[in-house]
Design a protein around this motif. Structure first.
Motif, PDB file in Angstrom:
ATOM      1  N   ASP A   1       0.852  -1.185   0.000  1.00 34.89           N
ATOM      2  CA  ASP A   1       0.000   0.000   0.000  1.00 34.89           C
ATOM      3  C   ASP A   1       0.888   1.236   0.000  1.00 34.89           C
TER       4      ASP A   1
ATOM      5  N   GLN B   1     -11.588   0.487   7.237  1.00 32.96           N
ATOM      6  CA  GLN B   1     -11.919  -0.596   6.305  1.00 32.96           C
ATOM      7  C   GLN B   1     -13.357  -0.462   5.809  1.00 32.96           C
TER       8      GLN B   1
ATOM      9  N   SER C   1     -12.164  -6.684   8.028  1.00 34.34           N
ATOM     10  CA  SER C   1     -10.982  -6.797   7.168  1.00 34.34           C
ATOM     11  C   SER C   1     -11.297  -7.597   5.916  1.00 34.34           C
TER      12      SER C   1
ATOM     13  N   VAL D   1     -11.614  -6.267   1.710  1.00 34.72           N
ATOM     14  CA  VAL D   1     -10.905  -6.934   0.613  1.00 34.72           C
ATOM     15  C   VAL D   1     -11.883  -7.417  -0.448  1.00 34.72           C
TER      16      VAL D   1
ATOM     17  N   GLU E   1     -12.001  -6.237  -4.331  1.00 37.19           N
ATOM     18  CA  GLU E   1     -11.870  -7.212  -5.422  1.00 37.19           C
ATOM     19  C   GLU E   1     -13.047  -7.114  -6.392  1.00 37.19           C
TER      20      GLU E   1
ATOM     21  N   LEU F   1      -7.761  -1.620  -3.299  1.00 33.19           N
ATOM     22  CA  LEU F   1      -7.451  -3.035  -3.092  1.00 33.19           C
ATOM     23  C   LEU F   1      -6.191  -3.186  -2.250  1.00 33.19           C
ATOM     24  N   LYS F   2      -5.185  -2.374  -2.532  1.00 31.60           N
ATOM     25  CA  LYS F   2      -3.940  -2.473  -1.773  1.00 31.60           C
ATOM     26  C   LYS F   2      -4.121  -1.997  -0.339  1.00 31.60           C
TER      27      LYS F   2
ATOM     28  N   LYS G   1      -5.946  -4.882   1.385  1.00 34.26           N
ATOM     29  CA  LYS G   1      -5.094  -6.061   1.610  1.00 34.26           C
ATOM     30  C   LYS G   1      -4.061  -5.795   2.700  1.00 34.26           C
ATOM     31  N   SER G   2      -3.462  -4.610   2.703  1.00 37.55           N
ATOM     32  CA  SER G   2      -2.468  -4.315   3.735  1.00 37.55           C
ATOM     33  C   SER G   2      -3.126  -4.195   5.104  1.00 37.55           C
TER      34      SER G   2
ATOM     35  N   GLN H   1      -5.667  -5.759   6.070  1.00 34.20           N
ATOM     36  CA  GLN H   1      -6.114  -7.092   6.498  1.00 34.20           C
ATOM     37  C   GLN H   1      -5.097  -7.747   7.420  1.00 34.20           C
TER      38      GLN H   1
ATOM     39  N   SER I   1      -3.998 -10.203  12.555  1.00 32.68           N
ATOM     40  CA  SER I   1      -4.716 -10.798  11.430  1.00 32.68           C
ATOM     41  C   SER I   1      -6.117 -11.206  11.854  1.00 32.68           C
TER      42      SER I   1
END
Length: 367
Positions: A190, A233, A308, A312, A316, A337-338, A341-342, A344, A349
């Motif tokens: 990102d 998010q 999260s 994503v 997508e 998207l980046k 994903k980052s 997430q 996690s």
């Protein structure tokens, strides 16, 4: 004892705050300019952060008025982060105004060193970053024994003015530009949230708290960061859904809008349901933090475990349903998207947060 149901609706003041932040970011952080700065390797724009943090006073939302802040709460900060997510604005709000600020608020705020640093952060004059990997969650190992050493993947570590460094001896405040501190910018997925590797070798620092107090304060900062990251998010997911619906409404195939095709209707309807659920989870986490609810760790873990993945998936779908244009570098879909994903993997996690939920509610985990 009767439990009160949290009010997850936005107040009038929160909606006014949203409108002001959205207007500013719409003028100063439109996707084309964000992409251009990210490509140039200089995503941060000083005037944008000054306008957001200092002129609007948003850097001090979580800081009490007696310490120089706005005396607001996590619900208001969550609204700001929703709008930052909607624009993927490259500003250090999450790292400095939430995580670092909450960490300092967990210390003795009567201490001159703590009070002075909080006042500077609240005024937007300086920024701070917690010297831990951005993947570190509330229940992750937080410290090393000595101040000297290296830390990798610190979010906003290359631009922060002050670094909060947890060690086995206590929590230190280290001047980022001081002697004995080396900062190496990394190339993150990102580009709108820079990461850096930090190396401390003989650096001088101010001891803010002993090890036990510092450990609890860092956990407080990471918990607030994880809970409010869910709102960012949510903002990412909402932008992706809104822009995709607008695109498929206008894009035509076989002389009809592609959004009228049954398969796409079902995909977008499902995504809408997930975004609505993500909003409820994110708002519940923000409200629990704002009210210091004993269920705040559970609400935060639920929000991160769910939001999260929704961010994503929304990003997508945004890329895929925009067709060919969604695959191009010029379209901002890849920025979202980046970011999704980052985020997430940030602050724990989804798997770590699910494990926390299982422990908090007494569910047996997999053997």
């Amino acid at each position: 004892m009767t439990e009160t149901t949290p009010d997850l609706l936005y107040s009038e003041a929160e909606e006014d705050l949203r409108a002001a932040v959205r207007s500013l970011l719409g003028d100063r952080a439109e996707p084309a300019s964000v992409l251009a700065r990210a490509e140039a390797g200089t995503p941060y724009e000083g005037p944008l952060w000054h306008a957001l943090g200092a002129e609007m006073g948003l850097a001090g939302l979580l800081v009490p008025e007696k310490l120089g802040g706005q005396g607001a709460g996590h619900r208001e900060a969550a609204v700001v982060l929703e709008e930052i997510g909607r624009s993927v604005a490259p500003v250090p709000y999450l790292t400095s105004s939430v995580i670092a600020t909450e960490t300092l608020l967990g210390l003795d705020t009567e201490s001159p060193q703590v009070a002075s640093l909080l006042a500077e952060l609240a005024a937007g004059r300086r920024t701070a970053a917690l010297a831990l990997p951005f993947s570190c969650g509330p229940d992750s190992p937080q410290e090393r024994e000595e101040l000297d050493g290296t830390v990798s993947a610190v979010a906003d570590g290359a631009t922060a003015d002050v670094l909060l460094v947890p060690t086995g001896r206590g929590l230190y405040a280290v001047e980022a530009a001081g002697a004995g501190v080396a900062r190496e910018p990394l190339t993150p997925l990102d580009l709108t949230r820079p990461l850096a590797a930090l190396a401390f070798d003989g650096a001088g620092g101010t001891l803010l708290a002993d090890a036990g107090t510092g450990r609890a304060a860092v956990r407080r900062g990471l918990l607030a960061g994880a809970g409010l990251l869910a709102s960012e998010q949510l903002g990412v997911a909402e932008w992706c859904l809104t822009s995709t619906v607008a695109y498929v409404r206008d894009r035509k195939q076989f002389n009809r809008p592609v959004g009228s095709f049954q398969a796409l209707k079902h995909r977008l309807a499902q995504l809408w349901l997930e975004v609505v659920s993500a909003r409820a989870a994110a708002r519940a986490a923000a409200d629990a933090l704002a009210t210091a609810s004993p269920d705040a760790p559970l609400s935060v873990a639920v929000a991160q475990a769910y939001c999260s993945g929704v961010a994503v998936r929304a990003a997508e779908e945004c890329v895929q349903l925009h067709g060919g244009i969604g695959m191009t570098w010029e379209h901002p879909a890849h920025l979202y998207l980046k970011r999704a994903k980052s985020a997430q993997l940030a602050l724990g996690s989804a798997g770590e947060h699910r494990a926390a939920v299982a422990e908090l509610v007494g569910l047996p985990g997999p053997s």
